[in-house]
Design an enzyme around this catalytic site. Structure first.
Site, PDB file in Angstrom:
ATOM      1  N   GLY A   1       9.375  63.409  48.095  1.00 15.26           N
ATOM      2  CA  GLY A   1      10.739  62.927  48.241  1.00 15.26           C
ATOM      3  C   GLY A   1      11.680  64.067  47.995  1.00 15.26           C
ATOM      4  O   GLY A   1      11.409  65.236  48.703  1.00 15.26           O
TER       5      GLY A   1
ATOM      6  N   TYR B   1      15.930  48.631  37.079  1.00 14.05           N
ATOM      7  CA  TYR B   1      16.224  49.550  37.898  1.00 14.05           C
ATOM      8  C   TYR B   1      17.745  50.121  38.035  1.00 14.05           C
ATOM      9  O   TYR B   1      18.100  50.930  37.329  1.00 14.05           O
ATOM     10  CB  TYR B   1      15.881  49.403  39.279  1.00 14.05           C
ATOM     11  CG  TYR B   1      15.972  50.779  40.233  1.00 14.05           C
ATOM     12  CD1 TYR B   1      15.278  51.402  40.007  1.00 14.05           C
ATOM     13  CD2 TYR B   1      17.118  50.700  41.074  1.00 14.05           C
ATOM     14  CE1 TYR B   1      15.525  53.058  41.042  1.00 14.05           C
ATOM     15  CE2 TYR B   1      17.310  51.732  41.937  1.00 14.05           C
ATOM     16  CZ  TYR B   1      16.794  52.956  42.011  1.00 14.05           C
ATOM     17  OH  TYR B   1      16.875  53.905  42.437  1.00 14.05           O
TER      18      TYR B   1
END
Length: 258
Positions: A17, A152
């Site tokens: 990523g 999250y």
């Protein structure tokens, strides 16, 4: 004063990523990159484990007498369990960076960059945010395990507040260590790939993260901002978390400046 080419940058989440894209970019500039990840990195460590965070710092100290920059890219998202979400996304940053601060203070132009998220604007669990900011990792992880996916956004909200709170504490900006964050929207990384593969996942992403542009970002499109904030060229930003999100922040909050 050191030049950018002579700098040593520690990147967590360096194996994939945004972390991997940044590592490639800095390496082409001649920087030394010390990558940290669960695997396929110079230092392999599990940031969910406090003892491994401490051991990581000792390994870094043996590799370099000082660190010019730290970029905290490591992160996880649902369906990862809530306790793991908060352990990596919040405590894997806020427990680790103060431990690295002495190595940063030895550098001439030290910088720290933390990946937050546009999700910090989403509804959060106030109890979890408070437990994180109180540094009560055991209680935060226990609570996060109960609330699941909302951990999250909550971990990212707490992280954003921690950046702003910490950046102006003694030993940081007053010692030349400039701490900032970045709040991406959707970035096409392995973490997001499973959602992009299904119509249901794409609809969920579009509902939570609307964009004014026609596609989501690649990791390489986030790298220039990360590289700037981690470099001596950034000489005056402190405690900021700019959104790099294809207009999602504006679409969600309108003209509101704060």
């Amino acid at each position: 004063m050191g030049t950018q080419a002579s700098r040593t940058t520690l990147i967590t989440g360096a194996a994939s990523g945004m972390g991997a894209a940044l590592a490639r970019h800095l390496t082409t500039l001649g920087e030394r990159v010390i990558g940290v990840d669960l695997h396929d990195a110079e230092i392999c460590a599990d940031l969910t484990v406090p003892a491994e965070r401490a051991a990581l710092v000792e390994r870094v100290r043996r590799l370099a007498p000082s660190i010019d920059a730290v970029v905290a890219c490591a992160g996880v998202s649902p369906p990862v369990p809530g306790d793991t979400l908060v352990a990596v996304n919040y405590f894997g940053v806020t427990d680790l960076l103060p431990r690295l601060l002495p190595l940063l203070q030895r550098a001439s132009e030290p910088r720290v960059v933390v990946i937050s998220s546009l999700a910090s604007l989403h509804p959060v669990d106030a109890r979890l945010v408070a437990l994180c900011l109180e540094s009560d990792e055991a209680a935060a992880r226990d609570h996060a395990a109960k609330i699941g996916a909302q951990s999250y956004a909550s971990s990212k909200r707490a992280l954003t507040q921690w950046i702003r709170r910490t950046a102006v504490l003694p030993g940081w900006a007053d010692a030349g260590v400039l701490l900032n964050g970045v709040a991406p929207g959707i970035v096409k990384t392995p973490m997001v790939a499973p959602l992009l593969e299904t119509a249901q996942g794409r609809e969920a992403l579009a509902a939570g993260v609307p964009t004014a542009v026609h596609d989501y970002a690649t990791a390489e499109q986030i790298v220039p901002l990360l590289a700037f904030l981690a470099s001596p060229a950034n000489g005056y930003m402190v405690g900021q978390i700019p959104f790099i999100d294809g207009g999602a922040d504006v679409l969600l909050r309108g003209e509101a400046a704060l």
